[in-house]
Scaffold this active site. Structure first.
Site, PDB file in Angstrom:
ATOM      1  N   ASP A  13       6.200 -47.196   6.146  1.00  7.04           N
ATOM      2  CA  ASP A  13       7.096 -46.543   7.249  1.00  7.04           C
ATOM      3  C   ASP A  13       7.244 -47.618   8.456  1.00  7.04           C
ATOM      4  OD1 ASP A  13       7.675 -45.111   9.295  1.00  7.04           O
ATOM      5  OD2 ASP A  13       6.194 -43.332   9.059  1.00  7.04           O
ATOM      6  N   HIS A  14       8.454 -47.753   8.676  1.00 10.55           N
ATOM      7  CA  HIS A  14       9.081 -48.878   9.804  1.00 10.55           C
ATOM      8  C   HIS A  14       8.680 -48.514  10.977  1.00 10.55           C
ATOM      9  CE1 HIS A  14      10.809 -52.753  10.281  1.00 10.55           C
ATOM     10  NE2 HIS A  14      11.498 -52.563   9.135  1.00 10.55           N
ATOM     11  N   ARG A  15       8.281 -47.328  11.262  1.00 11.71           N
ATOM     12  CA  ARG A  15       8.027 -46.826  12.480  1.00 11.71           C
ATOM     13  C   ARG A  15       6.444 -47.540  12.916  1.00 11.71           C
ATOM     14  NH1 ARG A  15       8.107 -40.530  12.103  1.00 11.71           N
ATOM     15  NH2 ARG A  15       7.149 -41.180  10.111  1.00 11.71           N
ATOM     16  N   PRO A  17      11.316 -43.329   8.007  1.00 13.94           N
ATOM     17  CA  PRO A  17      12.240 -44.474   7.733  1.00 13.94           C
ATOM     18  C   PRO A  17      11.651 -45.558   6.950  1.00 13.94           C
ATOM     19  CG  PRO A  17      11.606 -44.668  10.233  1.00 13.94           C
ATOM     20  CD  PRO A  17      10.827 -43.462   9.409  1.00 13.94           C
TER      21      PRO A  17
END
Length: 452
Positions: free
Chosen positions: A422-424, A246
């Site tokens: 990576d938004h994680r 994401p």
């Protein structure tokens, strides 16, 4: 009696499962020595010369140039053993060429390697060697094809060796028993199958277009380019990145005037004979300093364990466009290098990329990627993360633009920087902090000296 040994495409490492034959380096009938390169192949990672672990006479080759073979498929057969020795019994010890009895290879390939101490080498005349082998191993010149289950007796056995060819035929419902092979002794090659597929498509084209839209007809008749080699690997990696990560992108414009001035001063002080410091090397050094402050972006995600893995070393990849497609060479331990050291390694890897000499190890293991798309004359981009990394910094072209400098309008050297992350692994605050630090170092390179 000579022994005919089959050499199969070895596992070239890094999880590669297939390779394309680029160029054969030997012909049938040639005398080869142990560890002599016999074929040049292109994998998804690099161009590789494959050495043969046997010494003797080449009795058969499998696959034309351009054919794609899976790991484990036969590459060639070599006749070695007693006929080699007997052929040289009457040869002058001071003439002819070296030929090696079966002594195992000193080159480590998965599935091959040194298994026994080397035996004595003998010098023999190649014509004597080939004559001796021809008597005893002629049947190995073209191995008997494996018939399909329940073949049509009228059509005979199916002359196919490559599993790749069989798979391609199955995917297109093609009956191999009805094809005439163009290879040695009627061997069916990949080119034969592809030609039959094209012929079948053309035969059904009028029927298909009668019930399809013009757009569909154009797509069916358009040029098709196989996604294989480097292009196939890039396609797989980018598709996986889009599926699994994401990603989000933030960007900022920065005044690079002082950075360009610092580069000019460094190169001027280095002297005429010294290597020049590139803008990419300076940006790479800035990245390593930024990653030391924001280690969240030098990480990867273990999806199965649902864990973020923060990595202790920075192995900095940089995107390089080549005739073979986009590749990402990796500068190992970039965090421990000076700007000059990073620049020298970038120059070495770039030249290797240009000539197709990068090894699989030099193209894997990156933890963060720097993408200088400004060389293509563009200002901005939203790069796709190089899976399984967590971020990529994109750099646009550096061009003169109007800029407010010290309260007044001036013409300055401006660059757009973009960070896809990576938004994680982090939130926007961390990503913004990283990008802002990079921009500050671009605008005021002295900040980098205070932070190291």
């Amino acid at each position: 009696m000579a022994q005919v040994l089959e050499f199969r495409l070895p596992d070239l490492g890094e999880g590669l499962t297939e390779a394309e034959i680029v160029r054969w380096l030997v012909e049938v009938g040639d005398v080869v020595a142990i560890d002599q390169p016999v074929v040049e192949v292109e994998t998804a990672k690099a161009m590789v010369e494959v050495p043969c672990p046997y010494g003797g006479v080449v009795t058969a080759r499998f696959g034309d140039e351009g054919a794609e073979l899976p790991v484990g498929a036969p590459l060639l057969t070599v006749a070695v053993g007693s006929p080699v020795e007997s052929a040289g019994d009457g040869a002058d010890a001071d003439s002819g060429t070296d030929s090696v009895t079966d002594s195992g290879s000193g080159n480590v390939l998965v599935g091959y390697g040194t298994g026994a101490p080397p035996v004595r080498r003998r010098r023999v005349r190649p014509e004597g060697l080939k004559a001796a082998v021809a008597v005893s191993v002629a049947p190995a010149e073209a191995p008997a094809p494996t018939p399909d289950p329940d073949p049509d007796p009228a059509l005979g056995p199916v002359a196919v060796v490559s599993p790749l060819v069989r798979r391609l035929a199955r995917q297109h419902d093609l009956d191999l028993r009805r094809l005439a092979g163009s290879g040695p002794d009627g061997l069916i090659l990949r080119a034969d199958v592809e030609s039959a597929i094209r012929s079948a498509a053309e035969a059904h084209a009028p029927e298909a277009t009668a019930f399809s839209s013009p757009a569909a007809s154009s797509a069916a008749a358009g040029e098709r380019v196989a996604l294989r080699g480097v292009r196939g690997a890039v396609a797989d990696k980018l598709s996986r990145s889009r599926r699994e990560i994401p990603d989000a992108t933030c960007w900022v414009d920065a005044d690079a005037t002082e950075l360009m001035a610092a580069r000019a001063a460094m190169n001027g002080a280095a002297g005429a004979g010294a290597a020049k410091v590139s803008v990419l090397a300076l940006l790479a050094r800035i990245c390593t300093a930024a990653l030391a402050r924001y280690p969240e972006l030098n990480s990867t995600v273990d999806q199965e364990a649902r864990e973020i893995v923060r990595l202790p070393q920075v192995h900095l990849g940089f995107a390089a466009q080549t005739d073979r497609g986009l590749v990402v060479p990796v500068v190992r331990d970039a965090h421990a290098r000076t700007t000059e050291s990073i620049g020298a390694e970038i120059a070495r890897l770039t030249e290797a990329a240009r000539t197709g000499a990068l090894t699989p190890a030099e193209l894997t293991g990156g933890t963060f990627t720097l993408n200088n798309y400004g060389v293509f004359g563009v200002d901005g981009s939203t790069p796709i993360i190089n899976h399984p990394e967590a971020a990529m910094l994109g750099v646009g072209r550096i061009v003169p633009k109007p800029w407010v400098h010290e309260g007044e309008l001036a013409v300055r050297q401006v660059v757009q920087l973009s960070l896809t992350f990576d938004h994680r692994v982090c939130d926007g605050g961390t990503a913004g902090g990283f990008l802002r630090y990079v921009a500050d170092c671009v605008e005021q390179p002295a900040l980098l000296l205070r932070s190291v």
